[in-house]
Structure formats: structure tokens, C-alpha cells
Write an enzyme that holds these catalytic residues in place. Structure first.
Site, mmCIF file in Angstrom:
data_model
loop_
_atom_site.group_PDB
_atom_site.id
_atom_site.type_symbol
_atom_site.label_atom_id
_atom_site.label_comp_id
_atom_site.label_asym_id
_atom_site.label_seq_id
_atom_site.Cartn_x
_atom_site.Cartn_y
_atom_site.Cartn_z
ATOM 1 N N ALA A 127 0.738 -1.346 -0.024
ATOM 2 C CA ALA A 127 -0.084 -0.149 0.122
ATOM 3 C C ALA A 127 1.038 1.240 -0.113
ATOM 4 O O ALA A 127 1.183 1.665 1.104
ATOM 5 C CB ALA A 127 -0.946 0.005 1.091
ATOM 6 N N LEU A 128 1.223 1.678 -1.340
ATOM 7 C CA LEU A 128 2.237 2.929 -1.371
ATOM 8 C C LEU A 128 1.145 4.028 -1.966
ATOM 9 O O LEU A 128 1.060 4.968 -1.405
ATOM 10 C CB LEU A 128 3.168 2.669 -2.367
ATOM 11 C CG LEU A 128 4.275 3.565 -2.659
ATOM 12 C CD1 LEU A 128 5.077 3.854 -1.468
ATOM 13 C CD2 LEU A 128 5.126 3.393 -3.793
ATOM 14 N N GLU A 130 -1.476 6.710 -3.374
ATOM 15 C CA GLU A 130 -2.549 7.421 -2.736
ATOM 16 C C GLU A 130 -3.148 8.427 -4.246
ATOM 17 O O GLU A 130 -2.444 8.444 -5.136
ATOM 18 C CB GLU A 130 -2.186 8.643 -1.841
ATOM 19 C CG GLU A 130 -1.407 7.987 -0.669
ATOM 20 C CD GLU A 130 -1.146 8.793 0.393
ATOM 21 O OE1 GLU A 130 -1.190 10.180 0.362
ATOM 22 O OE2 GLU A 130 -0.422 8.263 1.504
ATOM 23 N N ILE A 160 -5.084 0.067 -4.461
ATOM 24 C CA ILE A 160 -4.124 -0.975 -3.781
ATOM 25 C C ILE A 160 -5.039 -2.241 -4.138
ATOM 26 O O ILE A 160 -6.008 -2.630 -3.914
ATOM 27 C CB ILE A 160 -4.370 -0.712 -2.274
ATOM 28 C CG1 ILE A 160 -3.945 0.755 -1.770
ATOM 29 C CG2 ILE A 160 -3.573 -1.777 -1.659
ATOM 30 C CD1 ILE A 160 -2.588 0.973 -2.312
ATOM 31 N N ARG A 243 10.238 -5.100 -10.538
ATOM 32 C CA ARG A 243 9.695 -4.374 -11.647
ATOM 33 C C ARG A 243 9.955 -5.302 -12.890
ATOM 34 O O ARG A 243 9.156 -5.352 -13.828
ATOM 35 C CB ARG A 243 10.449 -2.963 -11.718
ATOM 36 C CG ARG A 243 10.140 -2.265 -12.785
ATOM 37 C CD ARG A 243 10.688 -0.743 -12.642
ATOM 38 N NE ARG A 243 9.566 -0.004 -11.525
ATOM 39 C CZ ARG A 243 10.376 0.843 -10.695
ATOM 40 N NH1 ARG A 243 11.770 1.012 -10.554
ATOM 41 N NH2 ARG A 243 9.530 1.500 -9.934
ATOM 42 N N GLY A 341 -13.316 -9.060 -36.929
ATOM 43 C CA GLY A 341 -14.464 -8.979 -35.764
ATOM 44 C C GLY A 341 -14.348 -9.860 -34.729
ATOM 45 O O GLY A 341 -14.867 -9.334 -33.763
ATOM 46 N N GLU A 364 3.496 -0.176 -11.083
ATOM 47 C CA GLU A 364 4.761 -0.112 -10.660
ATOM 48 C C GLU A 364 5.770 0.582 -11.563
ATOM 49 O O GLU A 364 6.661 0.422 -12.052
ATOM 50 C CB GLU A 364 5.251 -1.879 -10.710
ATOM 51 C CG GLU A 364 4.494 -2.565 -9.518
ATOM 52 C CD GLU A 364 5.032 -3.974 -9.742
ATOM 53 O OE1 GLU A 364 6.309 -3.916 -9.910
ATOM 54 O OE2 GLU A 364 4.271 -4.893 -9.335
HETATM 55 C C1 LIG Z 1 -4.285 -2.450 -12.005
HETATM 56 C C2 LIG Z 1 -3.729 -1.421 -10.779
HETATM 57 C C3 LIG Z 1 -3.016 -2.087 -9.804
HETATM 58 C C4 LIG Z 1 -2.172 -1.405 -8.875
HETATM 59 N N1 LIG Z 1 -1.852 -1.927 -7.779
HETATM 60 C C5 LIG Z 1 -1.076 -1.035 -6.685
HETATM 61 C C6 LIG Z 1 -0.820 -1.598 -5.539
HETATM 62 O O1 LIG Z 1 -0.681 -2.771 -5.382
HETATM 63 N N2 LIG Z 1 0.003 -0.697 -4.712
HETATM 64 C C7 LIG Z 1 0.105 0.575 -5.083
HETATM 65 O O2 LIG Z 1 0.654 1.243 -4.188
HETATM 66 N N3 LIG Z 1 -0.262 1.142 -5.979
HETATM 67 C C8 LIG Z 1 -0.994 0.273 -7.228
HETATM 68 N N4 LIG Z 1 -1.360 0.924 -8.396
HETATM 69 C C9 LIG Z 1 -1.082 2.441 -8.482
HETATM 70 C C10 LIG Z 1 0.176 2.544 -9.516
HETATM 71 O O3 LIG Z 1 1.134 2.379 -9.131
HETATM 72 C C11 LIG Z 1 -0.284 4.012 -9.923
HETATM 73 O O4 LIG Z 1 -1.631 4.061 -10.760
HETATM 74 C C12 LIG Z 1 0.757 4.406 -10.871
HETATM 75 O O5 LIG Z 1 1.995 4.587 -9.967
HETATM 76 C C13 LIG Z 1 0.533 5.756 -11.478
HETATM 77 O O6 LIG Z 1 0.050 6.755 -10.693
HETATM 78 P P1 LIG Z 1 -1.084 7.428 -11.051
HETATM 79 O O7 LIG Z 1 -2.302 6.423 -11.467
HETATM 80 O O8 LIG Z 1 -1.569 8.351 -9.944
HETATM 81 O O9 LIG Z 1 -1.061 8.487 -12.064
HETATM 82 P P2 LIG Z 1 -0.152 9.757 -12.235
HETATM 83 O O10 LIG Z 1 0.999 9.759 -11.301
HETATM 84 O O11 LIG Z 1 -0.976 11.126 -12.194
HETATM 85 O O12 LIG Z 1 0.505 9.665 -13.819
HETATM 86 C C14 LIG Z 1 -0.349 9.963 -14.863
HETATM 87 C C15 LIG Z 1 0.566 9.652 -16.183
HETATM 88 O O13 LIG Z 1 1.399 10.886 -16.230
HETATM 89 C C16 LIG Z 1 2.218 10.659 -17.039
HETATM 90 N N5 LIG Z 1 3.395 10.769 -16.177
HETATM 91 C C17 LIG Z 1 3.828 10.607 -14.907
HETATM 92 N N6 LIG Z 1 5.089 11.084 -14.342
HETATM 93 C C18 LIG Z 1 5.685 11.048 -15.325
HETATM 94 C C19 LIG Z 1 6.986 11.857 -16.015
HETATM 95 N N7 LIG Z 1 7.859 11.942 -14.808
HETATM 96 N N8 LIG Z 1 7.113 12.137 -16.946
HETATM 97 C C20 LIG Z 1 6.229 11.963 -17.939
HETATM 98 N N9 LIG Z 1 5.052 11.706 -17.765
HETATM 99 C C21 LIG Z 1 4.830 11.115 -16.599
HETATM 100 C C22 LIG Z 1 2.220 8.741 -17.254
HETATM 101 O O14 LIG Z 1 1.536 8.767 -18.609
HETATM 102 C C23 LIG Z 1 1.354 8.486 -16.157
HETATM 103 O O15 LIG Z 1 0.612 7.268 -16.662
HETATM 104 C C24 LIG Z 1 -2.142 0.046 -9.007
HETATM 105 C C25 LIG Z 1 -2.683 0.608 -10.316
HETATM 106 C C26 LIG Z 1 -3.400 -0.147 -11.231
HETATM 107 C C27 LIG Z 1 -3.787 0.360 -12.530
#
Ligand SMILES: Cc1cc2nc3c(=O)[nH]c(=O)nc-3n(C[C@H](O)[C@H](O)[C@H](O)COP(=O)(O)OP(=O)(O)OC[C@H]3O[C@@H](n4cnc5c(N)ncnc54)[C@H](O)[C@@H]3O)c2cc1C
Length: 385
Positions: A127-128, A130, A160, A243, A341, A364
Site C-alpha cells: 500500500a504505497l 494515494e 491498492i 519491476r 471482428g 509499478e
Molecule cells: C491495476 C492497478 C494495480 C495497482 N496496484 C497497486 C498496488 O498494489 N499498490 C500501490 O501502491 N499502487 C498500485 N497501483 C497504483 C499505480 O502504481 C499508479 O496508478 C501508478 O504509479 C500511476 O500513478 P497515478 O495513477 O496516480 O497516475 P499519475 O501519477 O497521475 O500519472 C499519470 C500519467 O502521467 C504520466 N507521467 C507520470 N509521471 C511522469 C513523468 N515523470 N514524466 C512524464 N510523464 C509522466 C504517465 O503517462 C502516467 O501514466 C495500481 C494501479 C493499477 C492500475
């Protein structure tokens, strides 16, 4: 799934080959209903995930996660993803959710929590993230305040995996205001009062995902992993291990999409011949096959480097995750195209793979974040001469 070609690569030793072959035999003996069950409904996804974790653990297949054997984890994820996104996901979360404890836990913490996770009796979560802190981990707001001889945790977590079905969370929360050095990691028992699943999140591919709130959750001081302020380092080191294995899961989806597409074009009659006889179609197959091999080489290079003692494999793992997930997206997309299709029809395997593979480019570390990591690393290598 044909494993022999990959297993002959020099990245693997005899133990990996034997493990992958035995796992393949186990998977082949599983009733197909287990794999088909992924396809459609979200309602029972939590129960199915627990079932996968239990069965993988009971049969001993979570052992690579306990040893942090990255090549065996990668091979297992590839084999599972070939058949079942949910099976891969359940396996991956038992690894990711326990990884920080395996790497940074005291002997007592490890003994208390890990045997249940690796036996599949207890479900783990990481759970990282938010709502406002996904890619930007330093924006994390959940707090762990010193309280008596322990901590009280308050805050919200979002996206999460295993939220609501996990027995144990590795939770990251702020113990001071420094953006990264103010983060700490804790082992939190899900039965603790003050934890609530505030929202289940439905995604394009079945996946138990949700948002959690922590309200005055009291935990003892010995639930902390490492020292106060180690949280960012613990999160990054854990992700460093897992990763490249996201790339391996992508590879499993891509291999399946390729196998489905190849079989289809070889039997589909068109213009009085086979679809495979069209030159553009054979060009597409060539691209798919080459991208799959390139992805596999990057994934297993990163896994091999980690297993053979590299302290950090940040660049290699980022390359593997970025390239393999993007390539798998292209491969699954081409497979859908070749099915015409049928490719976009609910219930078709390629349609499911097209949805299953998408989230891997986001979680990740999104693809763009991996590009930043790779660029930072190669620029640093240049400045070091
Ligand atoms: C199916 C699924 C399972 C998950 N499981 C977990 C989990 O078990 N535990 C947990 O802690 N989290 C989990 N997550 C969260 C996941 O790690 C985050 O969704 C991810 O890190 C992206 O963060 P965000 O959704 O806030 O998008 P944002 O941080 O808002 O990013 C949106 C988009 O902005 C772009 N972007 C971001 N940073 C940059 C940059 N530096 N340069 C250029 N473009 C950038 C990318 O295109 C990105 O997709 C999960 C997500 C999904 C979809």
C-alpha cells in the site's frame, strides 16, 4: 506454452529449468475452468484471487518469492500470464506484498508474517499509492504519528491491489515532512480496527483493486520496517526486484496473443488462400515474434543481473518493464487486428489479452517514469566517464 527455446538461454541454470518444467506440468493439469473464470465477471474476483494464492502456496509454487529468485519469479509470471491474468496477479502480489519484509524485516518480523504468505494461507498487499501520490511518491500524505510505544496511522490509500481481501499490508506513511526521507514502512495487520475499504475499483480486466482509509490505526513500534525515514528506500528497493517481472507477465500475455494469432492466420481462409499467405500479415507476425524475443532478452537480462549479485538493477529493470509492456501492448493489439471482428468479441482470448495487458504500462511505474529512470541512469554513466 513452448518453454524449451527460452529455457535454453544462458540466463538460466538447471534449477530454473526444472522449476519451470514442473510448474508447466502443474498448470497443464489444472482444470480449464480455472483459467476461463478470469474472463468475465468482476463480482467474485476477490474470492478467485484468494483461491489462486491458496493453491499456488499449498503446492509450493510461491517458493521463488520467498527466495527472491527473480528469474524463477519471472518465469512463473510468464507461465501464469500465458493462461490467466488473475493467476499471475495473485502470484505477483504475494511476492510484492511480502518483498519489503523479506528484504528489510527483522528475523522476528519475517517469522511472524512470511510463512503464512508463502503457504498461500494469508494474502499480502503493498500500500504505497494515494489519490494524489501515484508516480509522485514524494507527495504521499498518509501519516504515522508516534503514539505511546507505537504509532497511530491516519490517511487514505488508493489503487491498492488486494484492498479488502488482504490479511497483511506493507504500508508506507509519513513520519516527517521531508518529501522522501520522511517516509517509513510498516507491517499492518488488516484485522486492526480503523481500516476500511472505502471503494472497490472496477478495471478493464478483473483485478481486486480498491481504496482504503486508515483512521487512528494503532500499531506497535516493532511493526516498522527498518528505521524511520527508510520508507522511500524500502519501496524503491522492493520495486527494483519486482519491476522486471511485470515485463515477464507482459511477455506471457504477448506469447499467448502471438500463439492465438499464428494459429488463426494459418487456418483462416481468405481470397481462396490462407490469411497467413498475405505478405502484410506475415510482416505483422515477424514484428510480433521479434518484439517478443527482444522483450524476453531484456526481462531475463535484468533478472539474471539481480540474481547474480548486482546491488541495484534500476536501469536494467526499467528497460525490461518499459519495453516488454509496451511491446506486449502492440503484440496483443495486432493479434486482435488479425482476428478481425472476432478479435473484439467478448469471450475471445485475444480480446481478453488486449484488456489484461493494458494496466501493466501504468502500475509499478508508468512507461514515462521508466523512460525518466533510464535517461537519468545513462546520463549519469556518461558524467562518470
Ligand atoms: C491495476 C492497478 C494495480 C495497482 N496496484 C497497486 C498496488 O498494489 N499498490 C500501490 O501502491 N499502487 C498500485 N497501483 C497504483 C499505480 O502504481 C499508479 O496508478 C501508478 O504509479 C500511476 O500513478 P497515478 O495513477 O496516480 O497516475 P499519475 O501519477 O497521475 O500519472 C499519470 C500519467 O502521467 C504520466 N507521467 C507520470 N509521471 C511522469 C513523468 N515523470 N514524466 C512524464 N510523464 C509522466 C504517465 O503517462 C502516467 O501514466 C495500481 C494501479 C493499477 C492500475
Amino acid at each position: 506454452m513452448r518453454l524449451d527455446a527460452t529455457l535454453a538461454w544462458p540466463f538460466f541454470d538447471a534449477a530454473h529449468r526444472s522449476h519451470a518444467e514442473r510448474f508447466e506440468t502443474w498448470l497443464e493439469a489444472e482444470p480449464s475452468a480455472r483459467f476461463d473464470a478470469d474472463a468475465l465477471d468482476d463480482a467474485s474476483v476477490g474470492a478467485r484471487t484468494r483461491c489462486w494464492a491458496r493453491d499456488l502456496g499449498a503446492a509450493g509454487w510461491l517458493a521463488p518469492c520467498s527466495r527472491l529468485d527473480v528469474r524463477a519469479i519471472a518465469l512463473s509470471r510468464e507461465q501464469l500470464a500465458y493462461r490467466s491474468a488473475l493467476g499471475d496477479f495473485a502470484f505477483a502480489m504475494q511476492g510484492l506484498g511480502s518483498g519489503a519484509i523479506s528484504l528489510f524485516g527483522t528475523a522476528q518480523q519475517r517469522e511472524r508474517v512470511l510463512p503464512g504468505i508463502f503457504a498461500g494461507a494469508s494474502v499480502a498487499a503493498f500500500a504505497l499509492s494515494e489519490e494524489r501520490a501515484g508516480s509522485d511518491v514524494a507527495a504521499l500524505a498518509a501519516r504515522a504519528q508516534r503514539s505511546g510505544d507505537g504509532y497511530a496511522i491516519d490517511g487514505e490509500k488508493c489503487w491498492i491491489s488486494n484492498a479488502g481481501i488482504a490479511d497483511t499490508y506493507v504500508l508506507f506513511a509519513r513520519t516527517s515532512d521531508h518529501p522522501t526521507k520522511g517516509l517509513s514502512a510498516f507491517i499492518v495487520d488488516a484485522a486492526q480496527s480503523g481500516i476500511a475499504l472505502t471503494r472497490s475499483i472496477q478495471t478493464i480486466s478483473p483485478h481486486p483493486l480498491g481504496a482504503l482509509s486508515f483512521s487512528g490505526v494503532r500499531i506497535p513500534a516493532d511493526a516498522r520496517l527498518g528505521e524511520e525515514g527508510d520508507g522511500f528506500r524500502i519501496a524503491m528497493a522492493t520495486l527494483d526486484v519486482f519491476r522486471a517481472t511485470v515485463g515477464a507477465a507482459a511477455l506471457g500475455f504477448a506469447r499467448r496473443a502471438f500463439d492465438e494469432a499464428r494459429a488463426h492466420v494459418m487456418q483462416r481462409e481468405i481470397y481462396g488462400a490462407k490469411l497467413a499467405d498475405l505478405q502484410i500479415v506475415s510482416g505483422m507476425l515477424a514484428e510480433m515474434a521479434t518484439e517478443i524475443d527482444a522483450a524476453a532478452l531484456l526481462v531475463y537480462r535484468a533478472a539474471y543481473a539481480k540474481d547474480t549479485g548486482a546491488a541495484r538493477v534500476t536501469k536494467e529493470a526499467a528497460m525490461a518493464k518499459w519495453y516488454a509492456t509496451e511491446a506486449a501492448g502492440r503484440v496483443c493489439d495486432r493479434a486482435v487486428q488479425l482476428f478481425g471482428g472476432r478479435g473484439v468479441t467478448r469471450g475471445e482470448i485475444v480480446e481478453r489479452l488486449y484488456r489484461d495487458v493494458r494496466a501493466l504500462r501504468i502500475y509499478e511505474g508508468a512507461s514515462e517514469v521508466q523512460q525518466v529512470v533510464i535517461a537519468r541512469s545513462v546520463l549519469k554513466e556518461h558524467s562518470l566517464g
